[in-house]
Design an enzyme around this catalytic site. Structure first.
Site, PDB file in Angstrom:
ATOM      1  N   HIS A   9       0.822  -1.205   0.000  1.00 16.06           N
ATOM      2  CA  HIS A   9       0.000   0.000   0.000  1.00 16.06           C
ATOM      3  C   HIS A   9       0.861   1.262   0.000  1.00 16.06           C
ATOM      4  O   HIS A   9       2.032   1.249   0.374  1.00 16.06           O
ATOM      5  CB  HIS A   9      -0.971  -0.005   1.175  1.00 16.06           C
ATOM      6  N   GLU A  79      -1.822  -6.875   8.359  1.00 11.64           N
ATOM      7  CA  GLU A  79      -0.435  -6.742   8.786  1.00 11.64           C
ATOM      8  C   GLU A  79      -0.199  -7.501  10.076  1.00 11.64           C
ATOM      9  O   GLU A  79      -1.141  -7.834  10.806  1.00 11.64           O
ATOM     10  CB  GLU A  79      -0.091  -5.253   8.954  1.00 11.64           C
TER      11      GLU A  79
END
Length: 195
Positions: A9, A79
């Site tokens: 990202h 994550e």
């Protein structure tokens, strides 16, 4: 056989400030949005048959700005859960734990929303995600949009390495990498390519 197109990202305030950003859902910065848009041309001409994204807004927005539509939001691509280190920089952690290194020393438990997890657990999640991705590679490329540490572990597991070998693969925000095969064996075909 297709490739796994790995997209980290774009920049967030926390990634810019080097704060551990696991489960806290922070948005992209303006620079992060520019990075995400710039990934689009790198994807041009690829036969992407499926896009899998972390459920985090920063990953979903990156996919969207890069011109992709997420076919699946995979919670296994969240994550690493940094537990009590969520939102803290490595330098701050080392003030209380000199020499601390995430890949070797792990995290401490946090609150109920950030209990923390081991690198082995992150590896298990990546193995599960790869198991679902592999069949799609027979049809073409699969874009995977997620986060720095989890994508590094995913790469290690693709290569058949232990999860902690993810430490070997530095990965910047707003970059594209590709995982493929050579002579039927898993390889990295490109890494950390900026838009």
């Amino acid at each position: 056989m297709g490739e796994i197109v790995v997209l980290r990202h774009g920049e967030t305030e926390w990634s810019r400030d080097r704060r551990h950003t696991g489960r806290t859902d922070v948005p992209l910065t303006e620079r992060g949005e520019r990075q995400a848009r710039a990934l689009g041309p790198l994807l041009a001409g690829r036969d992407i048959v499926r896009t899998v994204s972390s459920p985090a807004l920063r990953a979903r927005r990156t996919a969207e700005l890069a011109g992709l539509t997420a076919d699946e939001l995979d919670p296994d691509l969240w994550e690493w859960d940094y537990g009590g280190y969520e939102g803290i920089t490595s330098a701050e952690i080392r003030e209380g734990r000199p020499g601390w290194y995430l890949w070797a020393d792990g995290v401490i438990p946090g609150d109920a929303e950030h209990p923390g997890e081991t690198v082995e657990r992150v590896g298990e999640r990546c193995d599960a995600a790869l198991k679902r991705i592999r069949p799609w590679l027979e049809r073409g490329d699969v874009a995977v949009v997620a986060h720095g540490h989890v994508l590094r572990v995913l790469t290690a597991r693709w290569l058949g390495l232990e999860p902690a070998a993810g430490r070997l693969f530095a990965l910047h925000t707003g970059t594209m990498s590709t995982l493929g095969t050579e002579h039927g064996r898993p390889v990295i075909t490109s890494w950390n390519v900026p838009a």
